[in-house]
Design a protein around this motif. Structure first.
Motif, PDB file in Angstrom:
ATOM      1  N   PRO A   6       0.825  -1.214   0.000  1.00 30.65           N
ATOM      2  CA  PRO A   6       0.000   0.000   0.000  1.00 30.65           C
ATOM      3  C   PRO A   6       0.864   1.271   0.000  1.00 30.65           C
ATOM      4  O   PRO A   6       1.833   1.366   0.748  1.00 30.65           O
ATOM      5  CB  PRO A   6      -0.792  -0.087   1.302  1.00 30.65           C
ATOM      6  CG  PRO A   6      -0.617  -1.484   1.798  1.00 30.65           C
ATOM      7  CD  PRO A   6       0.654  -1.993   1.216  1.00 30.65           C
ATOM      8  N   SER A  26      -0.025   4.051   1.123  1.00 32.62           N
ATOM      9  CA  SER A  26      -0.213   4.729   2.408  1.00 32.62           C
ATOM     10  C   SER A  26       0.837   4.283   3.425  1.00 32.62           C
ATOM     11  O   SER A  26       1.344   5.104   4.192  1.00 32.62           O
ATOM     12  CB  SER A  26      -1.621   4.487   2.949  1.00 32.62           C
ATOM     13  OG  SER A  26      -1.862   3.096   3.082  1.00 32.62           O
ATOM     14  N   ASP A  27       1.191   3.003   3.416  1.00 28.43           N
ATOM     15  CA  ASP A  27       2.231   2.515   4.339  1.00 28.43           C
ATOM     16  C   ASP A  27       3.577   3.161   4.023  1.00 28.43           C
ATOM     17  O   ASP A  27       4.321   3.552   4.919  1.00 28.43           O
ATOM     18  CB  ASP A  27       2.369   0.995   4.253  1.00 28.43           C
ATOM     19  CG  ASP A  27       1.199   0.253   4.863  1.00 28.43           C
ATOM     20  OD1 ASP A  27       0.305   0.913   5.457  1.00 28.43           O
ATOM     21  OD2 ASP A  27       1.159  -0.983   4.751  1.00 28.43           O
ATOM     22  N   ARG A  76       3.519   6.868   5.117  1.00 29.38           N
ATOM     23  CA  ARG A  76       3.650   6.977   6.579  1.00 29.38           C
ATOM     24  C   ARG A  76       5.084   6.695   7.026  1.00 29.38           C
ATOM     25  O   ARG A  76       5.609   7.354   7.906  1.00 29.38           O
ATOM     26  CB  ARG A  76       2.707   5.999   7.269  1.00 29.38           C
ATOM     27  CG  ARG A  76       1.282   6.434   7.295  1.00 29.38           C
ATOM     28  CD  ARG A  76       0.428   5.458   8.116  1.00 29.38           C
ATOM     29  NE  ARG A  76      -0.965   5.792   8.012  1.00 29.38           N
ATOM     30  CZ  ARG A  76      -1.833   5.171   7.212  1.00 29.38           C
ATOM     31  NH1 ARG A  76      -1.441   4.142   6.466  1.00 29.38           N
ATOM     32  NH2 ARG A  76      -3.088   5.558   7.163  1.00 29.38           N
ATOM     33  N   THR A 121      -5.172   7.594  12.091  1.00 26.46           N
ATOM     34  CA  THR A 121      -5.549   6.212  12.374  1.00 26.46           C
ATOM     35  C   THR A 121      -4.386   5.414  12.956  1.00 26.46           C
ATOM     36  O   THR A 121      -4.601   4.439  13.655  1.00 26.46           O
ATOM     37  CB  THR A 121      -6.052   5.497  11.095  1.00 26.46           C
ATOM     38  OG1 THR A 121      -5.017   5.550  10.115  1.00 26.46           O
ATOM     39  CG2 THR A 121      -7.303   6.146  10.558  1.00 26.46           C
ATOM     40  N   LYS A 122      -3.170   5.824  12.674  1.00 20.36           N
ATOM     41  CA  LYS A 122      -1.994   5.076  13.133  1.00 20.36           C
ATOM     42  C   LYS A 122      -1.231   5.792  14.255  1.00 20.36           C
ATOM     43  O   LYS A 122      -0.510   5.148  15.004  1.00 20.36           O
ATOM     44  CB  LYS A 122      -1.019   4.838  11.970  1.00 20.36           C
ATOM     45  CG  LYS A 122      -1.635   4.188  10.763  1.00 20.36           C
ATOM     46  CD  LYS A 122      -1.837   2.720  10.959  1.00 20.36           C
ATOM     47  CE  LYS A 122      -2.371   2.119   9.670  1.00 20.36           C
ATOM     48  NZ  LYS A 122      -2.704   0.758   9.755  1.00 20.36           N
ATOM     49  N   TRP A 172     -11.038  11.705   5.465  1.00 22.92           N
ATOM     50  CA  TRP A 172     -11.458  10.310   5.298  1.00 22.92           C
ATOM     51  C   TRP A 172     -11.621   9.959   3.831  1.00 22.92           C
ATOM     52  O   TRP A 172     -11.295   8.854   3.400  1.00 22.92           O
ATOM     53  CB  TRP A 172     -12.749  10.009   6.070  1.00 22.92           C
ATOM     54  CG  TRP A 172     -12.579  10.072   7.554  1.00 22.92           C
ATOM     55  CD1 TRP A 172     -13.352  10.768   8.430  1.00 22.92           C
ATOM     56  CD2 TRP A 172     -11.567   9.440   8.357  1.00 22.92           C
ATOM     57  NE1 TRP A 172     -12.878  10.611   9.721  1.00 22.92           N
ATOM     58  CE2 TRP A 172     -11.790   9.806   9.705  1.00 22.92           C
ATOM     59  CE3 TRP A 172     -10.484   8.618   8.066  1.00 22.92           C
ATOM     60  CZ2 TRP A 172     -10.975   9.360  10.741  1.00 22.92           C
ATOM     61  CZ3 TRP A 172      -9.674   8.178   9.110  1.00 22.92           C
ATOM     62  CH2 TRP A 172      -9.931   8.554  10.423  1.00 22.92           C
ATOM     63  N   LEU A 222      -8.137   9.553   2.565  1.00 19.23           N
ATOM     64  CA  LEU A 222      -7.542   8.337   3.110  1.00 19.23           C
ATOM     65  C   LEU A 222      -8.098   7.081   2.431  1.00 19.23           C
ATOM     66  O   LEU A 222      -7.343   6.156   2.130  1.00 19.23           O
ATOM     67  CB  LEU A 222      -7.768   8.268   4.626  1.00 19.23           C
ATOM     68  CG  LEU A 222      -7.038   7.178   5.365  1.00 19.23           C
ATOM     69  CD1 LEU A 222      -5.526   7.322   5.212  1.00 19.23           C
ATOM     70  CD2 LEU A 222      -7.420   7.190   6.841  1.00 19.23           C
ATOM     71  N   LEU A 223      -9.400   7.046   2.174  1.00 15.09           N
ATOM     72  CA  LEU A 223      -9.980   5.889   1.491  1.00 15.09           C
ATOM     73  C   LEU A 223      -9.343   5.677   0.123  1.00 15.09           C
ATOM     74  O   LEU A 223      -9.007   4.555  -0.253  1.00 15.09           O
ATOM     75  CB  LEU A 223     -11.490   6.060   1.336  1.00 15.09           C
ATOM     76  CG  LEU A 223     -12.324   5.785   2.576  1.00 15.09           C
ATOM     77  CD1 LEU A 223     -13.781   6.167   2.334  1.00 15.09           C
ATOM     78  CD2 LEU A 223     -12.224   4.324   2.983  1.00 15.09           C
ATOM     79  N   GLU A 268      -5.557   4.647   0.685  1.00 16.89           N
ATOM     80  CA  GLU A 268      -5.421   3.273   1.185  1.00 16.89           C
ATOM     81  C   GLU A 268      -5.678   2.244   0.083  1.00 16.89           C
ATOM     82  O   GLU A 268      -5.230   1.113   0.174  1.00 16.89           O
ATOM     83  CB  GLU A 268      -6.371   3.020   2.361  1.00 16.89           C
ATOM     84  CG  GLU A 268      -6.076   3.815   3.608  1.00 16.89           C
ATOM     85  CD  GLU A 268      -4.925   3.286   4.436  1.00 16.89           C
ATOM     86  OE1 GLU A 268      -4.357   2.221   4.092  1.00 16.89           O
ATOM     87  OE2 GLU A 268      -4.577   3.939   5.427  1.00 16.89           O
ATOM     88  N   SER A 269      -6.389   2.646  -0.973  1.00 18.02           N
ATOM     89  CA  SER A 269      -6.683   1.709  -2.058  1.00 18.02           C
ATOM     90  C   SER A 269      -5.553   1.633  -3.083  1.00 18.02           C
ATOM     91  O   SER A 269      -5.548   0.743  -3.931  1.00 18.02           O
ATOM     92  CB  SER A 269      -7.990   2.100  -2.763  1.00 18.02           C
ATOM     93  OG  SER A 269      -7.801   3.234  -3.585  1.00 18.02           O
ATOM     94  N   THR A 288      -1.695   1.045  -4.476  1.00 19.02           N
ATOM     95  CA  THR A 288      -0.512   0.235  -4.181  1.00 19.02           C
ATOM     96  C   THR A 288       0.608   0.629  -5.134  1.00 19.02           C
ATOM     97  O   THR A 288       0.400   1.413  -6.063  1.00 19.02           O
ATOM     98  CB  THR A 288      -0.811  -1.267  -4.349  1.00 19.02           C
ATOM     99  OG1 THR A 288      -1.042  -1.534  -5.737  1.00 19.02           O
ATOM    100  CG2 THR A 288      -1.997  -1.711  -3.504  1.00 19.02           C
TER     101      THR A 288
END
Length: 157
Positions: free
Chosen positions: A76, A78-79, A82, A96-97, A122, A125-126, A129-130, A132
């Motif tokens: 992802p 997002s990972d 972060r 969230t983290k 949000w 983020l949605l 998060e989707s 990659t």
């Protein structure tokens, strides 16, 4: 806003995603820098950090270099963001983290600032998060609507 460090990381990972898809051998930092346009001196630190996160593997020796350690569709974005830039949320109470209560807030439920940013965050983020590493190939990005053109001299942020 993502940092320049994250932009360099994404450009390098796009190159390594192409190599993963082609089933080729690891690439040396010099080649990744040349193909991504990212400066080699920054990439050395960035790629080491990403390797330590388990996203890349490094191979020593004459034919050594860096390669993806996992399928790009399983990593992802997002990972990655972060890991490099820290929390994604515009406010610590929305993270969230890395949640933290805001020191100056008496009641999160009625906080107008939090509520204003929560809905936009949000949604962002949605979508984030989707995504990659596989989406660096362009197919998902190509399907997004075009952004409106800003008048010359104006900036969107």
């Amino acid at each position: 806003m993502i940092t320049q460090k994250t932009k360099y990381a994404l450009k390098a990972l796009a190159v390594l995603t192409d190599e993963y898809d082609a089933g080729r051998k690891p690439l040396q930092i010099e080649e990744i820098a040349r193909r991504s346009g990212a400066p080699k001196r920054f990439l050395e630190h960035i790629l080491l950090e990403i390797r330590n996160a388990g996203i890349l593997r490094s191979v020593r020796g004459r034919n050594g270099g860096y390669a993806l350690a996992r399928d790009p569709a399983q990593v992802p974005l997002s990972d990655l963001l972060r890991r490099i830039d820290g929390p994604l949320a515009p406010l610590p109470c929305l993270s969230t983290k890395s949640y933290q209560r805001c020191e100056d807030c008496a009641d999160e439920e009625s906080c107008r600032v939090r509520r204003l940013f929560a809905e936009v965050f949000w949604s962002y983020l949605l979508l984030l998060e989707s995504l990659t590493l596989a989406d660096l190939r362009g197919n998902k990005i190509d399907s997004l609507p075009e952004l409106p053109e800003l008048p010359q001299g104006q900036h969107a942020g």
